[in-house]
Design a protein around this motif. Structure first.
Motif, PDB file in Angstrom:
ATOM      1  N   ALA A  70       0.810  -1.222   0.000  1.00  0.00           N
ATOM      2  CA  ALA A  70       0.000   0.000   0.000  1.00  0.00           C
ATOM      3  C   ALA A  70       0.839   1.266   0.000  1.00  0.00           C
ATOM      4  O   ALA A  70       0.377   2.323  -0.438  1.00  0.00           O
ATOM      5  CB  ALA A  70      -0.930   0.005   1.213  1.00  0.00           C
ATOM      6  N   GLY A 243      -5.852  -0.728  -5.671  1.00  0.00           N
ATOM      7  CA  GLY A 243      -5.759  -1.479  -4.424  1.00  0.00           C
ATOM      8  C   GLY A 243      -5.838  -2.973  -4.664  1.00  0.00           C
ATOM      9  O   GLY A 243      -5.080  -3.760  -4.083  1.00  0.00           O
ATOM     10  N   PHE A 363      -4.641   2.937  -1.220  1.00  0.00           N
ATOM     11  CA  PHE A 363      -3.897   2.679   0.011  1.00  0.00           C
ATOM     12  C   PHE A 363      -4.813   2.084   1.063  1.00  0.00           C
ATOM     13  O   PHE A 363      -4.467   1.105   1.745  1.00  0.00           O
ATOM     14  CB  PHE A 363      -3.274   3.971   0.534  1.00  0.00           C
ATOM     15  CG  PHE A 363      -2.669   3.840   1.904  1.00  0.00           C
ATOM     16  CD1 PHE A 363      -1.413   3.285   2.060  1.00  0.00           C
ATOM     17  CD2 PHE A 363      -3.361   4.279   3.025  1.00  0.00           C
ATOM     18  CE1 PHE A 363      -0.846   3.154   3.325  1.00  0.00           C
ATOM     19  CE2 PHE A 363      -2.804   4.147   4.286  1.00  0.00           C
ATOM     20  CZ  PHE A 363      -1.546   3.586   4.439  1.00  0.00           C
TER      21      PHE A 363
END
Length: 416
Positions: A70, A243, A363
């Protein structure tokens, strides 16, 4: 004389006098923007496909794995604002060259010195964030050459560079098995350098670039409600896309015990679907309106992620992830069919702000999946919460669409 004729044709295109998309802008720049974005995205998510091997070597926990993949996403989100400011000051071409050099030097340094700790992976993730920040460069580079009625297609083609995540998913695990994961960092410098040369030769800043703005002018954009709406919408579509792209290799290896190479293949299939459809999402937005396209994308993505949360087989999970990525990819194209219509003169900084929000969404998803796995033993709650965010975005879209169509939508030729 030839240059003057070419400049007149560009001017005519930008005034909407040219009929077709391919005659309306500068093709070499569009191609250069795509290539630059593609290779930048490849290295931005590089820690995802390498994650299982790195985690094994460094003995990382589930939460640490989530944070590792991330970190480049968060760094890229923050640096997109910096790049947005830089684009406005020195132009997208020079901004892109600077960013690419930083990434190449950073990867080469990591390769020669080695990454031997969790802190080292986080430091490398920050450097890779410069590659993720390419978003704020590639899109204005392409967008400024095209009139309003072709923004969806132009932004979609340039933005399709997020297909670079496919390259990372396909080749990084295989190369890591052959040469070791640290060697992949050095090997990545080779295609990056080649594309940098092509970029410098092919790309050209548009002649109709807006004048540089004062720093305080950028803060004014954050006083505009629509800027925040676009940031929220993109945090879900792009945040979900990047993601998942970063997290799926770890998900497939942890959840189903796949090898890193097989997990890479599965991830590549999902990412390819989302990347391929981005320009289609922009083109559909040009035809039926970005709002309607985005609403459909949110519904499909939410349903697919709810299904993924309880998927019991690799085939079921893979199929649902492909559907989710298709929806999120189309949503990415739809958002950037809308942004240039509302903020045409501020496209550089708005691309940075909206891209930053997308990175923050990515993230959140990548890190929350790691924490969910560590705290509950399952990825389920991470997927369910993100599906809830897609539903919240859909509600927000319905709240603003009528105002948009009544105000700024009534003053442009493109459909919203």
């Amino acid at each position: 004389m030839a240059t003057a004729a070419w400049d007149r044709s560009v001017s005519d295109a930008n005034e909407g006098k040219a009929g077709g998309f391919w005659q309306a802008g500068h093709k070499p720049t569009l191609i250069a923007a795509f290539l630059y974005f593609d290779l930048a995205f490849m290295v931005w998510v590089l820690l995802g496909p390498l994650g299982p091997e790195i985690a094994k070597t460094l003995h990382l926990s589930a939460a640490q794995k989530g944070l590792m993949v991330a970190t480049p996403t968060l760094a890229g989100a923050i640096l997109r604002v910096v790049n947005g400011l830089l684009v406005d000051r020195i132009g997208p071409k020079r901004s892109g060259a600077i960013s690419q050099v930083i990434v190449i030097v950073g990867l080469a340094f990591a390769y020669f010195t080695g990454v031997s700790s969790f802190a080292g992976t986080l430091a490398l993730g920050v450097i890779l964030g410069f590659a993720g920040a390419s978003f704020a460069i590639a899109l204005p580079l392409a967008s400024r050459w095209y009139p309003a009625e072709h923004q969806g297609k132009a932004m979609g083609i340039a933005g399709m560079g997020n297909s670079g995540t496919v390259l990372a998913s396909l080749f990084a695990p295989m190369l890591a098995k052959l040469f070791g994961w640290n060697a992949v960092l050095g090997l990545a410098c080779i295609p990056l350098a080649i594309v940098l040369v092509l970029y410098l030769v092919m790309a050209k800043d548009a002649p109709n670039a807006p004048a540089p703005r004062r720093i305080k002018d950028y803060a004014e954009l954050l006083k505009t409600a629509d800027a925040w709406w676009f940031m929220a919408f993109y945090s879900v579509t792009f945040g979900g896309f990047v993601g998942l792209a970063a997290s799926l290799p770890i998900y497939f290896t942890d959840q189903f015990g796949l090898t890193t190479i097989m997990a890479g293949y599965c991830t590549a299939a999902c990412v390819f679907a989302g990347s391929l459809i981005r320009p289609i999402g922009g083109a559909v937005g040009d035809q039926i309106g970005g709002v309607k396209t985005l609403a459909i994308a949110y519904v499909i993505a939410a349903l697919a992620l709810i299904g993924v949360s309880s998927a019991s087989t690799v085939a079921m999970a893979l199929g649902l992830f492909v559907v989710a990525m298709l929806a999120l990819g189309a949503g990415n194209g739809a958002v950037f069919q809308l942004v240039p219509q509302r903020f045409a003169s501020d496209i550089g900084i708005m691309t940075g702000l909206v891209g930053m929000a997308g990175g923050i969404g990515g993230f959140y998803l990548a890190s929350s999946l790691g924490f969910a796995k560590q705290l509950t033993g399952s990825f389920q709650y991470g997927f369910l919460i993100f599906a809830g965010l897609a539903c919240a975005a859909l509600i927000g879209l319905n709240l603003v669409k009528h105002r948009w169509r009544r105000t700024w939508g009534a003053t442009i030729s493109a459909r919203i």
